[in-house]
Design a protein around this motif. Sequence first.
Motif, PDB file in Angstrom:
ATOM      1  N   GLN A  44       0.678  -1.223  -0.004  1.00 27.84           N
ATOM      2  CA  GLN A  44       0.005   0.058   0.083  1.00 27.84           C
ATOM      3  C   GLN A  44       0.969   1.174   0.019  1.00 27.84           C
ATOM      4  N   PHE A  88       2.214   5.286  -0.265  1.00 26.64           N
ATOM      5  CA  PHE A  88       1.654   6.375  -0.134  1.00 26.64           C
ATOM      6  C   PHE A  88       2.511   7.373  -0.881  1.00 26.64           C
ATOM      7  N   THR A 103      -1.203  11.467  -7.291  1.00 22.71           N
ATOM      8  CA  THR A 103      -1.302  10.012  -6.959  1.00 22.71           C
ATOM      9  C   THR A 103      -1.953   9.191  -7.999  1.00 22.71           C
ATOM     10  N   HIS A 106      -7.880  12.443   7.889  1.00 23.44           N
ATOM     11  CA  HIS A 106      -7.546  11.392   6.908  1.00 23.44           C
ATOM     12  C   HIS A 106      -8.298  11.402   5.449  1.00 23.44           C
ATOM     13  N   PHE A 110      -6.801   4.009  -1.601  1.00 22.16           N
ATOM     14  CA  PHE A 110      -7.584   5.077  -1.076  1.00 22.16           C
ATOM     15  C   PHE A 110      -9.094   4.613  -1.291  1.00 22.16           C
ATOM     16  N   GLN A 112     -13.105   1.529  -4.402  1.00 18.70           N
ATOM     17  CA  GLN A 112     -11.552   2.125  -4.791  1.00 18.70           C
ATOM     18  C   GLN A 112     -11.657   2.027  -6.059  1.00 18.70           C
ATOM     19  N   ASP A 123     -10.765   8.951   1.223  1.00 18.23           N
ATOM     20  CA  ASP A 123     -10.475   8.542   2.557  1.00 18.23           C
ATOM     21  C   ASP A 123      -9.369   7.691   2.511  1.00 18.23           C
ATOM     22  N   TRP A 124      -8.507   7.711   3.620  1.00 18.82           N
ATOM     23  CA  TRP A 124      -7.120   7.143   3.638  1.00 18.82           C
ATOM     24  C   TRP A 124      -6.882   6.154   4.984  1.00 18.82           C
ATOM     25  N   GLN A 141      -6.137   4.111  11.627  1.00 22.98           N
ATOM     26  CA  GLN A 141      -5.744   5.261  11.583  1.00 22.98           C
ATOM     27  C   GLN A 141      -4.958   5.726  12.767  1.00 22.98           C
TER      28      GLN A 141
END
Length: 656
Positions: A64, A66, A77, A90, A124, A187, A239-240, A275
């Motif tokens: 995953q 970032f 991204t 987040h 995400f 997603q 959202d992440w 989170q």
Amino acid sequence: MGLVSKILQLISFIGVLILFAMVVAAAVAAAQAKPGCSTHKCGDVEIPFPFGLSKDCYLNEDNQSFNITCDGSDPKTGNLIVKNISIEAHEMHVLKNVAQDCYLKSGALTPESTGNSYLDVAPFTISKTRNQFTVVGCDTFAFFRWYQNGENYSTGCASECSSLRNAFNGSCSGVGCCKAQFPDGLQNIKMQVYSFNNHTGIWNFNPCGYAFVVEKGTFNFSTNYLKNLPPKMLPMVLDWAIGNETCEQAKKKPNFACRNKNSICHDPETRSGYQCKCEPGYLGNPYHPDGCEDIDECNDPIRTQNCSTAKGCVNTPGGYTCRCPKWYHGNGTKDHGGCEADFVIINRIAIGAGVGFISLLVLSSWVYFILKKRKILKLREKFLQQNGGMILEQQLSRQEGSTETVKIFTVDELQKATKNYDESRIIGRGGFGTVYKGFLADDKIVAIKKSKIEDENQIEQFINEVVVLSQINHRHVVKLLGCCLETQVPLLVYEFVPNGTLFKHIHQESNASTFPWETRLRIAAETAEAIWYLHSVASIPIIHRDVKSTNILLDDDFTAKVSDFGTSRLVPRDQTQLATVVQGTLGYLDPEYLQTNQLTEKSDVYSFGVVLVELLTGKEALSFARTMEQRSLAMYFISSIKEERLFEILENHIAA
């Protein structure tokens, strides 16, 4: 000096707030990038850890990534342009292309048509609460498709319109624009936009259809967008979270992201993964080893308000405490006991000062109330003279026995009787005053008239009403019980007549139908008897001067009582008429009196005749809603008799 001091205090307070905000902002900025990574900005966009711009500067958790690429001034991204990354919420704010389906006038697709649009935002997810699926067009339907838990799903909406007549700017309710919701945790999605009729027939104002996911509140529909949608990229919120495991599962792994000693792990409700957040009392980036820093609450004037004194605030890791000043003990707060003095002498000084202050307050209050009472008494005496008290006393003294029946009330008595002249106690308004319902100390119900005295001529009218009514003792005339002259506006106290005015019972439909002819005839006879008494029996004849249905009151048994003698005149027996300024109510005024200014008893008789016509017809004495010929009821009645049309204007249940 007091105002300047307050302004300086306010400036100081604002300065402390700004300094506190600057300290917090500096702490947050210092904790953006991963240690050893100096670059944490792309253009104007901050890239906080766990995100990063170069190798080993971002978190790579279970495939995953970032990683944020920086192409010129736009961080990206995948194929999405990143506009903002929020550690606290987040969320990631990005820009996304619009799917469009455009046609030529012939109905053929244009080269720039995309039709389908694929969106892959993994790792995400698309925020359900912050976004909405929107379709723009007048010959358009679009789908939002996704694959979830091994199954295919779709949602969408359609918009058809043959003109812009019912399409409005700012309204996305189905005409030219429609919206659809979608579930959490998506997603990978596919947007497909189609046309029903290739936009033929409406091409001149809508050649394209559009579909897009957009952040709520950022897209405002305009009818101009049906011809061309200028923003080809629109904002969207993602959202992440970290990984796909819960906090309990992730804590067991060596690469657990919430490593800061002042950070805590949190499981989001709408997606998988976990989170990190700073503990209460700390602020910063919980993913950074040194990101969560203690907040110095004592620099925050709002927080320190809880302490007994601002200097008593002591910052602690993750919070603060309050302490008492010298010679005091306690928990230091304004609540829960606060601070108490340590020495008895301080208590004694405080008690002595308190007793002295209270004594001074009582003494000054006593002096104030004495002076205020004297002022009120002088003011009442002034009003008594101003309102013609001496003149009234002289007038009443000339009438035998009149002072035995008229009582002089005090201001306090009438204020208490009317709840200080509360609006709810108003029972009538007239040209010369307002009438209140009052309850005396002996529970007797009275009507209290507060006259509108604006000049000395009206003072004479007020005195005139008292003098006139003091002469009258008749069961069909409202009885005067007394008066009060101690206020700026004089007051008259009458017997209370509970059933309202004759006008109300004649002209209000709810009353007129239950007001039979026999009752009307009796009221007419009683009113005539009262007028005859005024003209012929009173020791000095009285001309009422304003006989009308609103001045005839009815008691519980519908017994008539003539009221409102503010404009009445006493007529010496050796005179048959008086030269006066014309006063009265249009529609009831004697035409001869109106032309000559000569007031006689016949003027009252004429007005009474108009009241009789009101009783017969149920119509108002003067109405501008009627034609010019019918506007005056008296003239209308006379012409109807001459033309033998009398029964046409009588009330139905009377004519029958």
